[in-house]
Scaffold this motif. Structure first.
Motif, PDB file in Angstrom:
ATOM      1  N   PRO A 170       0.806  -1.238   0.000  1.00 60.55           N
ATOM      2  CA  PRO A 170       0.000   0.000   0.000  1.00 60.55           C
ATOM      3  C   PRO A 170       0.832   1.278   0.000  1.00 60.55           C
ATOM      4  O   PRO A 170       0.589   2.160  -0.832  1.00 60.55           O
ATOM      5  N   PRO A 171       1.848   1.440   0.887  1.00 67.40           N
ATOM      6  CA  PRO A 171       2.647   2.674   0.807  1.00 67.40           C
ATOM      7  C   PRO A 171       3.500   2.753  -0.461  1.00 67.40           C
ATOM      8  O   PRO A 171       3.744   3.856  -0.970  1.00 67.40           O
ATOM      9  N   ILE A 172       3.961   1.622  -0.983  1.00 67.89           N
ATOM     10  CA  ILE A 172       4.714   1.646  -2.243  1.00 67.89           C
ATOM     11  C   ILE A 172       3.803   2.108  -3.381  1.00 67.89           C
ATOM     12  O   ILE A 172       4.209   2.902  -4.241  1.00 67.89           O
ATOM     13  N   GLN A 173       2.572   1.621  -3.351  1.00 69.89           N
ATOM     14  CA  GLN A 173       1.620   2.026  -4.395  1.00 69.89           C
ATOM     15  C   GLN A 173       1.389   3.537  -4.352  1.00 69.89           C
ATOM     16  O   GLN A 173       1.341   4.201  -5.392  1.00 69.89           O
ATOM     17  N   ARG A 174       1.293   4.079  -3.145  1.00 68.20           N
ATOM     18  CA  ARG A 174       1.120   5.522  -3.009  1.00 68.20           C
ATOM     19  C   ARG A 174       2.368   6.277  -3.475  1.00 68.20           C
ATOM     20  O   ARG A 174       2.285   7.293  -4.155  1.00 68.20           O
ATOM     21  N   ALA A 175       3.551   5.753  -3.115  1.00 66.91           N
ATOM     22  CA  ALA A 175       4.796   6.459  -3.412  1.00 66.91           C
ATOM     23  C   ALA A 175       5.061   6.554  -4.907  1.00 66.91           C
ATOM     24  O   ALA A 175       5.548   7.584  -5.396  1.00 66.91           O
ATOM     25  N   PHE A 176       4.735   5.470  -5.627  1.00 65.71           N
ATOM     26  CA  PHE A 176       5.063   5.439  -7.059  1.00 65.71           C
ATOM     27  C   PHE A 176       3.833   5.403  -7.952  1.00 65.71           C
ATOM     28  O   PHE A 176       3.956   5.240  -9.166  1.00 65.71           O
ATOM     29  N   ASN A 177       2.645   5.543  -7.337  1.00 68.97           N
ATOM     30  CA  ASN A 177       1.395   5.566  -8.104  1.00 68.97           C
ATOM     31  C   ASN A 177       1.306   4.367  -9.056  1.00 68.97           C
ATOM     32  O   ASN A 177       1.110   4.509 -10.270  1.00 68.97           O
TER      33      ASN A 177
ATOM     34  N   PHE B   3       6.627   0.353  11.112  1.00 69.40           N
ATOM     35  CA  PHE B   3       7.159   1.404  10.239  1.00 69.40           C
ATOM     36  C   PHE B   3       6.059   2.154   9.491  1.00 69.40           C
ATOM     37  O   PHE B   3       6.252   3.317   9.123  1.00 69.40           O
ATOM     38  N   GLU B   4       4.899   1.517   9.296  1.00 68.91           N
ATOM     39  CA  GLU B   4       3.773   2.246   8.716  1.00 68.91           C
ATOM     40  C   GLU B   4       3.296   3.311   9.692  1.00 68.91           C
ATOM     41  O   GLU B   4       2.899   4.412   9.284  1.00 68.91           O
ATOM     42  N   SER B   5       3.356   3.001  10.997  1.00 69.42           N
ATOM     43  CA  SER B   5       2.928   3.975  12.009  1.00 69.42           C
ATOM     44  C   SER B   5       3.950   5.089  12.187  1.00 69.42           C
ATOM     45  O   SER B   5       3.595   6.264  12.326  1.00 69.42           O
ATOM     46  N   LEU B   6       5.248   4.719  12.166  1.00 68.78           N
ATOM     47  CA  LEU B   6       6.296   5.708  12.411  1.00 68.78           C
ATOM     48  C   LEU B   6       6.589   6.569  11.188  1.00 68.78           C
ATOM     49  O   LEU B   6       6.763   7.787  11.298  1.00 68.78           O
ATOM     50  N   PHE B   7       6.665   5.920  10.034  1.00 68.16           N
ATOM     51  CA  PHE B   7       7.029   6.630   8.803  1.00 68.16           C
ATOM     52  C   PHE B   7       6.057   6.239   7.688  1.00 68.16           C
ATOM     53  O   PHE B   7       6.372   5.385   6.850  1.00 68.16           O
ATOM     54  N   PRO B   8       4.879   6.841   7.653  1.00 68.29           N
ATOM     55  CA  PRO B   8       3.855   6.436   6.687  1.00 68.29           C
ATOM     56  C   PRO B   8       4.304   6.519   5.228  1.00 68.29           C
ATOM     57  O   PRO B   8       3.838   5.734   4.395  1.00 68.29           O
TER      58      PRO B   8
ATOM     59  N   GLN C 125      -4.262   1.309   7.710  1.00 74.46           N
ATOM     60  CA  GLN C 125      -3.384   1.031   8.837  1.00 74.46           C
ATOM     61  C   GLN C 125      -3.872  -0.164   9.651  1.00 74.46           C
ATOM     62  O   GLN C 125      -3.083  -1.031  10.043  1.00 74.46           O
ATOM     63  N   LYS C 126      -5.171  -0.235   9.875  1.00 72.11           N
ATOM     64  CA  LYS C 126      -5.730  -1.377  10.610  1.00 72.11           C
ATOM     65  C   LYS C 126      -5.542  -2.665   9.820  1.00 72.11           C
ATOM     66  O   LYS C 126      -5.267  -3.729  10.385  1.00 72.11           O
ATOM     67  N   ALA C 127      -5.674  -2.581   8.487  1.00 68.81           N
ATOM     68  CA  ALA C 127      -5.498  -3.760   7.638  1.00 68.81           C
ATOM     69  C   ALA C 127      -4.069  -4.289   7.717  1.00 68.81           C
ATOM     70  O   ALA C 127      -3.839  -5.510   7.756  1.00 68.81           O
ATOM     71  N   ILE C 128      -3.091  -3.381   7.756  1.00 70.39           N
ATOM     72  CA  ILE C 128      -1.690  -3.800   7.846  1.00 70.39           C
ATOM     73  C   ILE C 128      -1.412  -4.496   9.176  1.00 70.39           C
ATOM     74  O   ILE C 128      -0.764  -5.549   9.228  1.00 70.39           O
ATOM     75  N   TRP C 129      -1.927  -3.928  10.283  1.00 65.86           N
ATOM     76  CA  TRP C 129      -1.733  -4.576  11.588  1.00 65.86           C
ATOM     77  C   TRP C 129      -2.444  -5.921  11.651  1.00 65.86           C
ATOM     78  O   TRP C 129      -1.899  -6.897  12.185  1.00 65.86           O
ATOM     79  N   LEU C 130      -3.644  -5.984  11.115  1.00 63.42           N
ATOM     80  CA  LEU C 130      -4.375  -7.257  11.116  1.00 63.42           C
ATOM     81  C   LEU C 130      -3.635  -8.329  10.338  1.00 63.42           C
ATOM     82  O   LEU C 130      -3.581  -9.495  10.746  1.00 63.42           O
ATOM     83  N   SER C 131      -3.063  -7.949   9.186  1.00 57.10           N
ATOM     84  CA  SER C 131      -2.341  -8.934   8.375  1.00 57.10           C
ATOM     85  C   SER C 131      -1.142  -9.488   9.140  1.00 57.10           C
ATOM     86  O   SER C 131      -0.802 -10.668   9.007  1.00 57.10           O
ATOM     87  N   GLY C 132      -0.517  -8.636   9.971  1.00 55.68           N
ATOM     88  CA  GLY C 132       0.602  -9.103  10.773  1.00 55.68           C
ATOM     89  C   GLY C 132       0.179 -10.034  11.889  1.00 55.68           C
ATOM     90  O   GLY C 132       0.765 -11.101  12.083  1.00 55.68           O
ATOM     91  N   PHE C 133      -0.866  -9.664  12.619  1.00 54.77           N
ATOM     92  CA  PHE C 133      -1.290 -10.476  13.758  1.00 54.77           C
ATOM     93  C   PHE C 133      -1.928 -11.801  13.327  1.00 54.77           C
ATOM     94  O   PHE C 133      -1.757 -12.817  14.005  1.00 54.77           O
TER      95      PHE C 133
END
Length: 684
Positions: free
Chosen positions: A90-97, A213-218, A416-424
């Motif tokens: 998700p953040p890569i998609q945002r960074a490079f569209n 890192f999504e929380s610290l550096f979106p 953000q919730k989706a990323i945490w859920l995928s981890g847990f």
């Protein structure tokens, strides 16, 4: 404990040269088993020896734990890469569209290069050894991780993912082979499953790192997510370079018998166990050396049980030619005058020449592949091994791992919730593998695989159902119909009518949003037609919170837990143990490559087939569930149990009457000896 030759020990302890004495070994006609007595049985069992033996067992156990942990870092890297891309995308998609195609490319290009590396890895394993291949894989993975951490556009991301793919492909092929060939037979299933545990732990760790890192550096956290993989790969490189030995089976195949003995001595509980296992490996290599040769092995009635300490003590097993006496007889070769002895079998000559005649590597890859496929038992094992690898992938595991965050977003959770859920939820798979570690040597491979597949099927059906319920429970369109003036009223569809009937359908169409029972064009700020939705909420990219989102989470957890119990780790365990030594590297290479092909197909197509235009999200999961159900039925009839068996014994499970086996020139009693009564290193 100092290693003495058998002759030295016999002289020191006062034993004579009688072949039936306890230390030289005797053959029991009643049990048809060799008896080699432990020193403690002959001297009354001193407490000092018991203490020394216990210390050695503790030392061996610690070394096996270190060995397995370092080797299984390859599994950790495999799992980390699988899991990290889910949260990083998700953040890569945002960074490079990135477009959908570019997202699928970044995920699948790693798989494609891992596939190629796993094919080439068989030759690398065969020619240079397991340890060398793992060192190469860890170096390549480190390089790829650094490139990914510094990536500046789509192209550089793709290059980094390609490099990482090569490292993963080599590691995923080699680490299960390495662990299986070094592990004690009684522990082999558990230790290879540790590799599967490390895959899952890598996925869980990736999820946690993604969330942090999504929380610290979106905006830039994805660089740390991808770049940190260099740390464990460096640890693996250093550990293998300085602390771990080469596989003893590979050493024997390449004529380095003395080195193989030293390795086995360091990872087995007793000298006898190590030497007996070395003898069995050498016997197998003797047959491999003689494959296809027109030698007198066909006519000779002797099968030498190779001496295991510089020719100090040799035995020959002979089958009596007396029709009324089919017993095997044991002879001490030390007291025989071999001058002019023409009865020494070719099997013996082949065995004693292993040191000076390692396995040839001159044949091409395709010649080796052709020979392997012509060997009926290996071909049967390969069908099972490749089949269970295909099943592992086509039952959808990497859609869940690569796209877990996207799946949760489909279920209505924010990014953000989706990323945490995928981890847990990845922790569920770790829990499943821990259960597998506890049960694999108690219950066996087969029952765990069948149990796992049953609940995998059930959870995939339930996961698909949760998406269907999410659709039909969302706000309905007031007058669903095809309106040529409204591009949001209809979309191309393969398995449904395509008419936008619910808010769920509407928000999946690019550039469309929902309000007041109407699906219309717009963006995240509101509809194009500002005259509508004056007094109601505008939904774009998702509807109100999905009341069945918890159902999706439940079935995701059940799926990962069930998968972790068997279908995650055990296919790698099975593939590491079912192939004969001669073809093991090549066969595991093929099955690993098939696994990566399945991985590539699933990861490169999931976003497409789960779209409304193809199968829809629920249709995609039901497709994977159907594959799992078909696999369950097939494995019920096709999968044998291998618990507690030596690698050489497992080969026999795939032999059938009429096979042109290398032992075809041996007598029935000799075949029975080779099949049932060779030593296996004390594992069972």
């Amino acid at each position: 404990m100092n290693l003495l030759s058998i002759d030295q020990r016999r002289e020191n302890e006062g034993f004579d040269d009688n072949p039936s004495s306890p230390i030289t070994g005797g053959y029991s006609n009643d049990s048809k088993n060799f008896l080699i007595a432990d020193d403690a049985d002959n001297d009354g069992g001193g407490s000092g020896d018991d203490h020394e033996d216990e210390e050695r067992r503790d030392r061996v156990q610690k070394k096996m734990n270190t060995l397995t942990t370092l080797a299984a870092i390859g599994g950790f890297l495999f799992g980390y890469d699988t899991g990290v891309i889910s949260g990083a995308m998700p953040p890569i998609q945002r960074a490079f569209n990135l477009s959908t195609l570019q997202e699928e490319t970044i995920v699948s290009v790693t798989v494609l290069f891992a596939f190629g590396a796993s094919l080439y890895g068989s030759k690398l394993n065969k020619d240079n050894g397991r340890k060398y291949t793992i060192l190469v894989s860890s170096f390549i993975f480190t390089l790829g991780s650094i490139v990914l951490g510094l990536a500046w556009n789509f192209q550089s991301l793709s290059v980094g993912r390609c490099i990482v793919g090569v490292g993963i492909g080599l590691a995923s092929l080699t680490t299960p082979i390495y662990i299986a060939e070094v592990a004690q037979p009684a522990m082999r299933g558990t230790l290879v499953t540790v590799n599967g545990l490390m895959i899952c732990f890598g996925q869980f760790s990736a999820g946690m790192i993604d969330g942090i890192f999504e929380s610290l550096f979106p905006n830039s956290g994805w660089r740390f997510m991808l770049g940190l993989a260099a740390v464990p790969s460096l640890i693996m490189f250093v550990g293998f370079k300085f602390y771990l030995p080469e596989s003893p089976r590979w050493l024997v195949m390449n004529g380095r018998v003395d080195e193989a003995r030293e390795v086995l001595m360091s990872v087995r509980d007793s000298d006898e166990q190590a030497l007996n296992e070395l003898k069995e490996i050498e016997m197998v290599c003797s047959v491999m050396n003689g494959r296809g040769q027109d030698d007198d092995i066909v006519d000779d009635e002797q099968c030498n049980l190779y001496d295991y300490d510089n020719h100090d003590l040799r035995f020959t097993i002979e089958d009596s030619n007396d029709e009324d006496d089919g017993d095997l007889q044991l002879h001490d070769m030390n007291n025989r005058d071999h001058s002019g002895d023409n009865n020494t079998s070719s099997y013996q000559r082949q065995s004693t020449s292993i040191r000076n005649n390692p396995q040839s590597s001159t044949s091409s890859y395709f010649e080796d592949l052709s020979n392997m496929l012509k060997h009926a038992p290996t071909r049967r094992a390969l069908i099972l091994g490749c089949g269970i690898m295909v099943l592992q992938q086509l039952s959808g595991i990497n859609t869940v791992m690569y796209y877990a965050a996207s799946i949760y977003e489909m279920s209505g959770f924010d990014e953000q919730k989706a990323i945490w859920l995928s981890g847990f939820t990845a922790l569920a798979q770790v829990t499943g593998v821990l259960v597998s570690l506890h049960l694999i040597e108690k219950k066996g491979r087969r029952p765990l695989v069948l149990f796992s597949l049953f609940f995998v099927t059930l959870s995939l059906i339930g996961l698909g159902g949760s998406f269907l319920l999410a659709r039909i429970s969302s706000d309905p369109i007031s007058q669903p119909s095809v309106d040529e003036n409204n591009e949001c009223s209809y979309q191309k569809a393969l398995v449904w009518n395509g008419i936008t009937s619910y808010c769920y359908d509407c928000t999946l169409i690019e550039g469309c949003g929902f309000c007041d029972g109407v699906c219309t064009e717009g963006n995240k700020f509101g509809p194009v037609n500002s005259g509508i939705c004056q007094n109601s909420q505008w939904h774009f990219g998702g509807c109100d919170e999905n009341q069945y989102g918890s159902m999706s989470v439940f079935f995701m957890v059940l799926y990962l837990l069930s998968f972790g119990i068997a279908m995650g780790p055990i296919p790698w365990t099975i593939n590491s143990e079912i192939y004969p030594l001669e073809y093991r590297s090549l066969a595991v290479s093929c099955s690993t490559a098939i696994n990566w092909i399945g991985n590539f197909v699933v990861s490169a197509t999931f976003l497409t087939i789960s779209s409304p235009a193809v199968l829809t999200s629920y249709g995609a999961f039901w497709l994977y569930g159907s594959v799992a159900l078909a696999g369950l039925l097939w494995l019920y009839f096709a999968l044998p149990e291998t618990k507690g068996m030596s690698l050489e014994e497992i080969e026999e499970l795939f032999q059938r009457p009429g096979d042109n086996m290398q032992t075809s020139g041996l007598s029935a009693a000799q075949k029975e000896l080779l099949a049932r009564n060779t030593f296996s290193g004390g594992g069972h």
